[in-house]
Design an enzyme around this catalytic site. Structure first.
Site, mmCIF file in Angstrom:
data_model
loop_
_atom_site.group_PDB
_atom_site.id
_atom_site.type_symbol
_atom_site.label_atom_id
_atom_site.label_comp_id
_atom_site.label_asym_id
_atom_site.label_seq_id
_atom_site.Cartn_x
_atom_site.Cartn_y
_atom_site.Cartn_z
ATOM 1 N N SER A 48 -3.772 -25.301 -28.962
ATOM 2 C CA SER A 48 -3.514 -24.522 -27.751
ATOM 3 C C SER A 48 -3.379 -25.389 -26.509
ATOM 4 O O SER A 48 -4.243 -26.236 -26.228
ATOM 5 C CB SER A 48 -4.689 -23.545 -27.567
ATOM 6 O OG SER A 48 -4.838 -23.200 -26.214
ATOM 7 N N GLY A 49 -2.323 -25.149 -25.746
ATOM 8 C CA GLY A 49 -2.142 -25.889 -24.499
ATOM 9 C C GLY A 49 -3.255 -25.588 -23.511
ATOM 10 O O GLY A 49 -3.771 -26.495 -22.845
ATOM 11 N N LEU A 50 -3.633 -24.317 -23.445
ATOM 12 C CA LEU A 50 -4.715 -23.935 -22.539
ATOM 13 C C LEU A 50 -6.006 -24.667 -22.920
ATOM 14 O O LEU A 50 -6.683 -25.258 -22.069
ATOM 15 C CB LEU A 50 -4.944 -22.414 -22.604
ATOM 16 C CG LEU A 50 -6.183 -21.906 -21.866
ATOM 17 C CD1 LEU A 50 -6.061 -22.133 -20.368
ATOM 18 C CD2 LEU A 50 -6.430 -20.414 -22.154
ATOM 19 N N ASP A 60 -3.709 -25.773 -17.015
ATOM 20 C CA ASP A 60 -2.670 -25.520 -18.019
ATOM 21 C C ASP A 60 -1.301 -25.481 -17.331
ATOM 22 O O ASP A 60 -0.566 -24.513 -17.431
ATOM 23 C CB ASP A 60 -2.994 -24.183 -18.717
ATOM 24 C CG ASP A 60 -2.109 -23.930 -19.934
ATOM 25 O OD1 ASP A 60 -1.428 -24.878 -20.369
ATOM 26 O OD2 ASP A 60 -2.097 -22.785 -20.416
ATOM 27 N N ASP A 87 1.286 -25.948 -29.512
ATOM 28 C CA ASP A 87 1.763 -25.222 -28.344
ATOM 29 C C ASP A 87 2.343 -26.273 -27.392
ATOM 30 O O ASP A 87 1.619 -26.936 -26.661
ATOM 31 C CB ASP A 87 0.559 -24.498 -27.721
ATOM 32 C CG ASP A 87 0.872 -23.915 -26.355
ATOM 33 O OD1 ASP A 87 2.048 -23.909 -25.967
ATOM 34 O OD2 ASP A 87 -0.085 -23.460 -25.701
ATOM 35 N N ASP A 89 4.247 -25.873 -24.827
ATOM 36 C CA ASP A 89 4.659 -25.308 -23.539
ATOM 37 C C ASP A 89 6.186 -25.114 -23.523
ATOM 38 O O ASP A 89 6.727 -24.517 -24.425
ATOM 39 C CB ASP A 89 4.179 -26.199 -22.380
ATOM 40 C CG ASP A 89 2.663 -26.258 -22.329
ATOM 41 O OD1 ASP A 89 2.015 -25.335 -22.860
ATOM 42 O OD2 ASP A 89 2.128 -27.232 -21.780
ATOM 43 N N GLU A 116 8.184 -22.346 -25.334
ATOM 44 C CA GLU A 116 8.341 -21.063 -24.636
ATOM 45 C C GLU A 116 9.470 -21.125 -23.609
ATOM 46 O O GLU A 116 9.746 -22.181 -23.038
ATOM 47 C CB GLU A 116 7.016 -20.662 -23.980
ATOM 48 C CG GLU A 116 6.534 -21.587 -22.895
ATOM 49 C CD GLU A 116 5.062 -21.386 -22.544
ATOM 50 O OE1 GLU A 116 4.216 -21.595 -23.449
ATOM 51 O OE2 GLU A 116 4.751 -21.032 -21.403
ATOM 52 N N LYS A 122 5.070 -25.573 -16.459
ATOM 53 C CA LYS A 122 4.762 -24.171 -16.718
ATOM 54 C C LYS A 122 3.401 -23.791 -16.108
ATOM 55 O O LYS A 122 2.622 -24.645 -15.668
ATOM 56 C CB LYS A 122 4.782 -23.849 -18.223
ATOM 57 C CG LYS A 122 3.973 -24.767 -19.126
ATOM 58 C CD LYS A 122 2.457 -24.619 -19.041
ATOM 59 C CE LYS A 122 1.967 -23.226 -19.310
ATOM 60 N NZ LYS A 122 1.467 -23.062 -20.689
ATOM 61 N N ASN A 124 0.098 -21.008 -17.046
ATOM 62 C CA ASN A 124 -0.412 -20.169 -18.130
ATOM 63 C C ASN A 124 0.058 -18.727 -17.953
ATOM 64 O O ASN A 124 0.141 -18.221 -16.830
ATOM 65 C CB ASN A 124 -1.949 -20.222 -18.172
ATOM 66 C CG ASN A 124 -2.500 -19.445 -19.356
ATOM 67 O OD1 ASN A 124 -2.693 -18.238 -19.287
ATOM 68 N ND2 ASN A 124 -2.712 -20.151 -20.456
ATOM 69 N N SER A 125 0.332 -18.063 -19.048
ATOM 70 C CA SER A 125 0.926 -16.722 -19.026
ATOM 71 C C SER A 125 0.037 -15.687 -18.332
ATOM 72 O O SER A 125 0.510 -14.608 -17.979
ATOM 73 C CB SER A 125 1.201 -16.263 -20.454
ATOM 74 O OG SER A 125 2.006 -17.207 -21.099
ATOM 75 N N ARG A 161 9.067 -19.019 -28.405
ATOM 76 C CA ARG A 161 8.141 -18.065 -27.786
ATOM 77 C C ARG A 161 8.827 -17.361 -26.618
ATOM 78 O O ARG A 161 9.342 -18.014 -25.705
ATOM 79 C CB ARG A 161 6.898 -18.822 -27.328
ATOM 80 C CG ARG A 161 6.028 -18.087 -26.341
ATOM 81 C CD ARG A 161 4.700 -18.775 -26.257
ATOM 82 N NE ARG A 161 3.980 -18.453 -25.057
ATOM 83 C CZ ARG A 161 2.779 -18.932 -24.767
ATOM 84 N NH1 ARG A 161 2.177 -19.780 -25.619
ATOM 85 N NH2 ARG A 161 2.177 -18.610 -23.653
ATOM 86 N N HIS A 192 4.953 -12.665 -26.783
ATOM 87 C CA HIS A 192 3.698 -12.687 -26.035
ATOM 88 C C HIS A 192 3.619 -11.464 -25.120
ATOM 89 O O HIS A 192 4.645 -10.969 -24.621
ATOM 90 C CB HIS A 192 3.614 -13.971 -25.212
ATOM 91 C CG HIS A 192 2.197 -14.381 -24.940
ATOM 92 N ND1 HIS A 192 1.110 -13.772 -25.520
ATOM 93 C CD2 HIS A 192 1.682 -15.349 -24.136
ATOM 94 C CE1 HIS A 192 -0.003 -14.347 -25.094
ATOM 95 N NE2 HIS A 192 0.310 -15.314 -24.244
HETATM 96 C C1 SPV Z 1 -2.335 -21.224 -25.234
HETATM 97 O O1 SPV Z 1 -3.258 -21.036 -26.008
HETATM 98 O O2 SPV Z 1 -2.252 -22.227 -24.529
HETATM 99 C C2 SPV Z 1 -1.279 -20.231 -25.114
HETATM 100 C C3 SPV Z 1 -1.568 -18.844 -25.385
HETATM 101 O O3 SPV Z 1 -0.199 -20.611 -24.733
HETATM 102 S S1 SPV Z 1 -1.883 -18.120 -23.905
HETATM 103 O O4 SPV Z 1 -2.906 -18.809 -23.249
HETATM 104 O O5 SPV Z 1 -2.238 -16.758 -24.274
HETATM 105 O O6 SPV Z 1 -0.653 -18.119 -23.127
HETATM 106 MG MG MG Z 2 -0.160 -22.438 -23.905
#
Ligand code: SPV
Ligand code: MG
Length: 541
Positions: A48-50, A60, A87, A89, A116, A122, A124-125, A161, A192
């Site tokens: 996971s990027g986060l 992130d 991930d 990004d 994505e 980027k 975070n979503s 994504r 997502h």
């Molecule tokens: C991550 O885990 O870094 C994701 C998922 O990209 S989210 O944080 O839900 O965007």
């Molecule tokens: Mg991410």
């Protein structure tokens, strides 16, 4: 299972996507958490990027560079045997950056990449998502196409994504993009959503009609039973951040408590023992490998150094200090000798002192005193340290220096009692002084397949034709060898002339008893310090 029958990680991931049932990826953010994920039974990992950025202490927002992320994911891949979906990004740039990323991921054992359709850098979503611009659809489709054409392994997967729902777009735009990405070669789509219910996602699933595998991240709609996703025909659910979140909670609780209580007593039972850390690091494997690859230096090996004599041949130099403390280029001989033992892994060193014992010092050694050093032989000195003559021991004269390989080779010999014997004795001596000559079962040989040599006799008066070498003042004994030596010393101590006896008497006594004393031949690379000439040589050694 042997490594050969485990499927490639890329193939494992492709199988997950197409298994026909609901599969799960669990988040990890470093080698340790990745291993925990695998141990729990998961068949794949979400890098996971986060979580990776959080664990690195940054946001992130592509604050960690792509190569820094690559480093982390490489540790994760090394620590595990299940596939990792990275991930990535937005791909850290355009199609070209993406191509290079894929090349590196393949090299480092990462099975699949998720990219994505937003812009670099980027966000975070879940942060200000409506303000996040999407990538141009065709530009993003080109990126996917570039990955597919760049990958070397046909099973490497790219998950496209879609961030349309996150950015406030509706199903029409989502479907337009989904079609474009699928046509570009995406192996799966990640849909997502940040809604508390799965409505958007399920709406897409219904409209998409199973045209390719779908992946979802139910972080906000986590309360939906997974059976719902199962029935909808979703391929993979990603639990995207629960490991980093649980570790944050655990660390906060532990750290606060230790700070407040100024003690770890109350937390000790709440946290894993250190041995669990070692287990997760697979420390056991290293211990086994050390057994196979490192030279055997028995843990319990100790050195006993005989340093009781004055060395009167050196005249003024040893008036007031024993020979072992004579300075060789500014360092006492004994210190050099102790350092040699330490360098070969021998920590426990016992030094037998006699003459001017108050002048004998060395760091971290144990001293044994011989009050009767005057006019007595070496064996009397050794009996003072008889309690230390157990397990693996190296007995050494206190006035010698040798190259490291001599001690290392001695320690690896298998015999219970092994003496180091210099085959180049003739080069050293005109036959003057007390020399511990050795007659052995065979002379020194350059052949490496020769049988071991054993002692026949030792002493200063061997007939010249019988001399095979000179004992240099080093003996190694095993636990059994030490016991044998101890018994021999006790037997000899009954002799009226015991106080005058030297090592050659002990060695000959052992041979007479039928004990096999192994001879380890060396060819020079050592010296003893008996007189001023030796001292000059020692300075240059
Ligand atoms: C991550 O885990 O870094 C994701 C998922 O990209 S989210 O944080 O839900 O965007
Ligand atoms: Mg991410």
């Amino acid at each position: 299972m042997t490594a050969a029958c485990i499927a490639k990680k890329t193939s494992q991931f492709r199988d997950l996507l197409n298994s026909g049932r609901l599969e799960f990826l669990m988040e990890a953010h470093n080698g340790l958490s990745a291993r925990i994920v695998e141990e729990a039974g998961f068949r794949g990992i979400w890098a996971s990027g986060l979580s990776i950025s959080a664990a690195l202490g940054v946001r992130d927002n592509n604050e960690a560079s792509w190569t820094q992320v690559l480093e982390v994911v490489e540790f994760m891949a090394d620590a595990t045997s299940i596939p990792i979906l990275l991930d990535a990004d937005t791909g850290y740039g355009n199609f070209n950056n993406m191509r290079r990323l894929v090349k590196k991921l393949e090299q480092r054992g990462v099975a699949a990449v998720c990219v994505e359709d937003k812009l670099f850098p980027k966000t975070n979503s879940f942060i200000n998502s409506e303000r996040q611009p999407l990538a141009d659809r065709d530009e993003f489709a080109g990126k996917i196409k570039a990955v597919k054409e760049a990958q070397a392994d046909p099973d490497f997967c790219v998950v496209a994504r879609l961030e349309g729902f996150i950015a406030g777009w509706g199903i029409e735009e989502m479907l337009r993009r989904a079609e474009a990405y699928q046509s570009a070669g995406a192996d799966a789509l990640l849909i997502h959503s940040k809604k508390p219910t799965p409505d958007q996602v399920l709406g897409f699933v219904a409209a998409w009609q199973n045209r390719c595998p779908l992946v979802i991240v139910p972080t906000t709609y986590y309360s939906t039973p997974v059976e719902v996703f199962e029935q909808a025909g979703i391929s993979i659910v990603i639990w995207a951040n629960q490991n980093v979140r649980s570790s944050i909670a655990a660390m906060q609780q532990t750290t606060r408590r230790i700070f407040e209580e100024r003690s770890v007593q109350n937390v000790e039972d709440m946290i894993v023992p250190v041995r669990e850390v070692f287990r997760l690091q697979n420390a056991e494997e290293l211990m086994e490998a050390e057994e196979r690859y490192l030279p055997k230096t028995p843990d319990s090996a100790r050195a006993i150094i005989l340093a009781a004599s004055r060395g009167s041949e050196m005249g003024e130099i040893t008036a007031g200090i024993p020979k072992a403390m004579v300075s060789i280029g500014g360092t006492p001989l004994l210190h050099k000798l102790v350092a040699q033992f330490r360098a070969s892994g021998i920590r426990q060193v016992v030094v037998i002192r006699g003459y001017a014992r108050e002048k004998v010092d060395a760091a971290d050694v144990e001293f044994v005193d011989n009050e009767e050093y005057e006019g007595t032989g070496e064996l009397l000195s050794l009996t003072k340290a008889i309690d230390h003559l157990q397990d693996d021991v190296v007995i050494s004269f206190g006035d010698i220096l040798f190259r490291k390989h001599i001690l290392n080779n001695l320690l690896t010999e298998q015999g219970d009692i092994v003496v180091a014997v210099d085959a180049t004795w003739e080069r050293r001596h005109g036959g003057a002084g007390y020399v511990d000559y050795v007659n052995a079962t065979r002379p020194y040989s350059l052949r490496y397949d020769e049988e071991d040599a054993f002692l026949v006799a030792a002493g200063p008066n061997l007939p010249r034709e019988d001399i095979d070498g000179e004992w240099i003042g080093l003996i190694k004994t095993t636990a059994r060898g030490s016991e044998v030596m101890k018994n021999a010393l006790t037997e000899l101590s009954a002799r009226a002339d015991f106080r005058a006896l030297r090592f050659d008497h002990l060695l000959n006594h052992l041979v007479a008893k039928g004990e096999r004393v192994q001879v380890l031949y060396i060819t020079g690379h050592w010296l003893d310090v008996d007189d001023l000439d030796d001292l000059a040589r020692a300075q240059a050694f």
